[in-house]
Design a protein around this motif. Structure first.
Motif, PDB file in Angstrom:
ATOM      1  N   LEU A  17     -86.500  60.236 -78.039  1.00  0.00           N
ATOM      2  CA  LEU A  17     -86.024  58.989 -77.452  1.00  0.00           C
ATOM      3  C   LEU A  17     -86.805  57.747 -77.896  1.00  0.00           C
ATOM      4  N   PRO A  18     -88.144  57.791 -78.021  1.00  0.00           N
ATOM      5  CA  PRO A  18     -88.852  56.588 -78.473  1.00  0.00           C
ATOM      6  C   PRO A  18     -88.425  56.099 -79.856  1.00  0.00           C
ATOM      7  N   GLN A  19     -87.936  56.996 -80.702  1.00  0.00           N
ATOM      8  CA  GLN A  19     -87.451  56.588 -82.019  1.00  0.00           C
ATOM      9  C   GLN A  19     -86.229  55.675 -81.903  1.00  0.00           C
ATOM     10  N   PRO A  22     -85.660  50.938 -80.558  1.00  0.00           N
ATOM     11  CA  PRO A  22     -85.170  49.698 -81.169  1.00  0.00           C
ATOM     12  C   PRO A  22     -83.642  49.565 -81.100  1.00  0.00           C
ATOM     13  N   LEU A  23     -82.946  50.662 -81.262  1.00  0.00           N
ATOM     14  CA  LEU A  23     -81.490  50.636 -81.185  1.00  0.00           C
ATOM     15  C   LEU A  23     -81.029  50.310 -79.767  1.00  0.00           C
ATOM     16  N   LYS A  26     -81.808  46.710 -79.034  1.00  0.00           N
ATOM     17  CA  LYS A  26     -80.901  45.826 -79.772  1.00  0.00           C
ATOM     18  C   LYS A  26     -79.605  45.626 -78.993  1.00  0.00           C
ATOM     19  N   HIS A  27     -79.065  46.719 -78.449  1.00  0.00           N
ATOM     20  CA  HIS A  27     -77.833  46.607 -77.667  1.00  0.00           C
ATOM     21  C   HIS A  27     -78.058  45.816 -76.381  1.00  0.00           C
ATOM     22  N   ILE A  28     -79.185  46.041 -75.746  1.00  0.00           N
ATOM     23  CA  ILE A  28     -79.501  45.290 -74.523  1.00  0.00           C
ATOM     24  C   ILE A  28     -79.664  43.805 -74.845  1.00  0.00           C
ATOM     25  N   SER A  29     -80.378  43.510 -75.919  1.00  0.00           N
ATOM     26  CA  SER A  29     -80.618  42.111 -76.300  1.00  0.00           C
ATOM     27  C   SER A  29     -79.331  41.389 -76.676  1.00  0.00           C
ATOM     28  N   THR A  91     -88.088  40.964 -78.763  1.00  0.00           N
ATOM     29  CA  THR A  91     -89.316  41.748 -78.922  1.00  0.00           C
ATOM     30  C   THR A  91     -89.839  42.210 -77.563  1.00  0.00           C
ATOM     31  N   MET A  92     -89.767  41.338 -76.581  1.00  0.00           N
ATOM     32  CA  MET A  92     -90.206  41.716 -75.231  1.00  0.00           C
ATOM     33  C   MET A  92     -89.324  42.832 -74.668  1.00  0.00           C
ATOM     34  N   VAL A  93     -88.028  42.751 -74.921  1.00  0.00           N
ATOM     35  CA  VAL A  93     -87.113  43.801 -74.459  1.00  0.00           C
ATOM     36  C   VAL A  93     -87.449  45.121 -75.147  1.00  0.00           C
ATOM     37  N   THR A  94     -87.755  45.083 -76.446  1.00  0.00           N
ATOM     38  CA  THR A  94     -88.118  46.292 -77.180  1.00  0.00           C
ATOM     39  C   THR A  94     -89.359  46.940 -76.579  1.00  0.00           C
ATOM     40  N   MET A  95     -90.355  46.134 -76.288  1.00  0.00           N
ATOM     41  CA  MET A  95     -91.576  46.670 -75.672  1.00  0.00           C
ATOM     42  C   MET A  95     -91.281  47.235 -74.286  1.00  0.00           C
ATOM     43  N   ALA A  96     -90.467  46.546 -73.523  1.00  0.00           N
ATOM     44  CA  ALA A  96     -90.132  47.017 -72.176  1.00  0.00           C
ATOM     45  C   ALA A  96     -89.368  48.336 -72.228  1.00  0.00           C
ATOM     46  N   VAL A  97     -88.481  48.477 -73.202  1.00  0.00           N
ATOM     47  CA  VAL A  97     -87.724  49.732 -73.336  1.00  0.00           C
ATOM     48  C   VAL A  97     -88.660  50.876 -73.695  1.00  0.00           C
TER      49      VAL A  97
END
Length: 168
Positions: A17-19, A22-23, A26-29, A91-97
């Motif tokens: 899942l951590p891989q 980013p995907l 990306k959808h959330i962003s 970027t913040m969303v990516t870190m939060a995910v």
């Protein structure tokens, strides 16, 4: 037996899942931080000014050409500023995910360990595990039993070794 397979599937899912964070981010962003109408207007203004600038000869109308160039540069700076702000939020969303995935993983494993700490997942003859019987039975302490903690560690080890062999 169902619980053994369920834990193995959870370990596999949470190892891969951590891989895909980013995907996922990306959808959330894309849903949260859409390009605003103001930014779209700025981009169209830049395109219009560039077409207008291309129609002007640099040598004949030097002042007018560079006046348009300054306007284009100013609008491009505004567009870049808005894009950078959106990129920072992404970027913040990516870190939060990523952090959320790890927290959910920890919570799942802790809840499994706490729920099944008194009963073994699987009971086999005690002689099979003679030198390591207490370690394998942890935290249950039942001879010949396979504890949830040991099973999670075994599944994690197998999945990580499999990933290394597969080159993932």
């Amino acid at each position: 037996m169902f619980l053994l397979i369920f834990i193995l599937v959870l370990v596999v899912v949470f190892s891969y899942l951590p891989q895909y964070s980013p995907l996922i981010s990306k959808h959330i962003s894309k849903r949260l931080f859409k390009i605003t109408d103001e930014e779209l207007n700025l981009r169209t203004q830049v395109k219009d000014l560039k077409t207008q600038q291309e129609s002007i000869s640099v040598t004949d109308h030097f002042a007018k050409y560079f006046k348009l160039q300054r306007q284009i540069d100013k609008l491009l700076d505004n567009v870049k500023g808005k894009a950078n702000a959106r990129l920072q939020k992404t970027t913040m969303v990516t870190m939060a995910v990523k952090i959320s995935i790890h927290i959910i993983h920890i919570l799942f494993m802790l809840s499994l360990i706490l729920s099944y700490r008194r009963e073994p997942l699987l009971v086999m003859p005690a002689q099979w595990f003679t030198p390591l019987a207490k370690l394998i039975a942890f935290p249950t302490g039942i001879a010949g039993g396979v504890g949830v903690t040991f099973w999670i560690l075994a599944c994690n080890t197998v999945v990580q070794k499999g990933r290394r062999l597969a080159g993932v």
